[in-house]
Design an enzyme around this catalytic site. Structure first.
Site, PDB file in Angstrom:
ATOM      1  CG  ASP A 261      -1.869   7.487   0.671  1.00  0.00           C
ATOM      2  OD1 ASP A 261      -1.072   8.396   0.436  1.00  0.00           O
ATOM      3  OD2 ASP A 261      -2.806   7.191  -0.092  1.00  0.00           O
TER       4      ASP A 261
ATOM      5  CG  ASP B 151      -1.727   1.219   1.388  1.00  0.00           C
ATOM      6  OD1 ASP B 151      -2.332   1.622   0.383  1.00  0.00           O
ATOM      7  OD2 ASP B 151      -1.773   1.809   2.479  1.00  0.00           O
TER       8      ASP B 151
END
Length: 299
Positions: free
Chosen positions: A26, A24
């Site tokens: 963020d 991922d």
């Protein structure tokens, strides 16, 4: 099932048992526009070990091309082919479902969605431009909408307003067969390094409430992105590890698709939340940040 803390042995075993790491962005790679400590060293080590790296983000504000530029700005060499965004997933969903090129797409979201739709050959409108439009709720005011809209895509939108909500609602309610697609349903996200902000889920909930209908979700934890990923790379999910900072999207996405899962505590999820008795989503392993992989593998 209790999750295990990442130890040196667990790190060696994990790296030995997987061919690809899905990250991922963020809260894992960066927060806002600030790189999280130790990320370059971690990615470099994994590449040296021959691991395939893929970056899977629910943030639809940027296209893959724009994300590739962001990685470069932060000093990371990542190609467009290694990036899978929910904006790209939305465009690919339409492509794979043979969405008619005669029809238009209305976008409640930002440039990332518009860019990916255009690259995929679809006619679209809305986006930041409609953030400047106002409506006057007067007695005889009639709000007109384009009857050729065949899909509405809702993603993270800092220009969200009443105009867009009504436009999206009318298309979904009144245009026969109009698709209602959500890039993702994250309630919050690290839009800046200083704090959390409302996520795409808040905009999706507003439109969903207005039309009394649930959307098709294309981002994590939906398996659509994984199906597409598997078509792009010759990989087995059992030989992949999903690394993320959210239980309800990243870890669930990994579990839904048969990947190993590693939760990092550098973003949204805290240790008390992970260990809370009411939490039902348990990663295989957890650690403070991706940099721990490097430190543990060097022990």
């Amino acid at each position: 099932m209790a999750e295990g803390l990442l130890t040196a042995d667990a790190a060696r075993s994990l790296v030995g048992s997987v061919d690809a790491f899905l990250f991922d962005c963020d809260g894992v790679i960066w927060k806002g526009d600030e790189l999280i400590q130790g990320v370059p060293e971690t990615l470099e080590l994994l590449r040296k070990l021959g691991k395939k790296l893929v970056f899977v983000t629910n943030n639809s504000r940027k296209s893959r091309r724009q994300y590739s530029k962001k990685f470069k700005t932060l000093g990371l060499e990542v190609t467009e082919e290694e990036i899978f965004t929910s904006s790209f997933a939305a465009a690919m969903f339409l492509k794979l479902n043979k969405f008619s090129p005669e029809k238009k797409v209305y976008v409640v979201g930002e440039d990332g969605i518009l860019d990916e739709l255009k690259l995929a050959g679809f006619e679209c409108f809305g986006g930041p431009e409609d953030g400047k439009k106002n409506i006057m709720l007067e007695a005889n005011f009639y709000f007109d909408h384009d009857k050729s809209v065949g899909a509405v895509i809702v993603g993270l939108d800092q220009y969200f307003n009443y105009y867009k909500m009504q436009y999206a609602s009318l298309c979904i309610r009144e245009n026969p067969g109009c698709l209602f697609i959500a890039t993702n349903r994250d309630p919050t996200g690290h839009m800046t390094s200083a704090q959390e902000w409302p996520g795409a889920g808040t905009m999706v909930a507003a439109v969903s409430c207005s039309v009394q209908k649930e959307p098709i979700v294309v981002g994590k934890p939906s398996s659509f992105l994984m199906d597409f990923l598997l078509k792009s790379f010759n990989l087995e999910t059992s030989r992949m590890c999903m690394v993320g900072d959210r239980l309800d999207t990243d870890i669930l996405f990994g579990q839904n698709t048969g990947c190993k899962t590693l939760l990092v505590l550098s973003g949204v999820t805290t240790l008390p939340e992970l260990q809370d008795a009411s939490n039902t989503i348990h990663p295989d392993l957890y650690t403070n940040s991706v940099y721990d992989l490097v430190k543990l593998l060097q022990q």
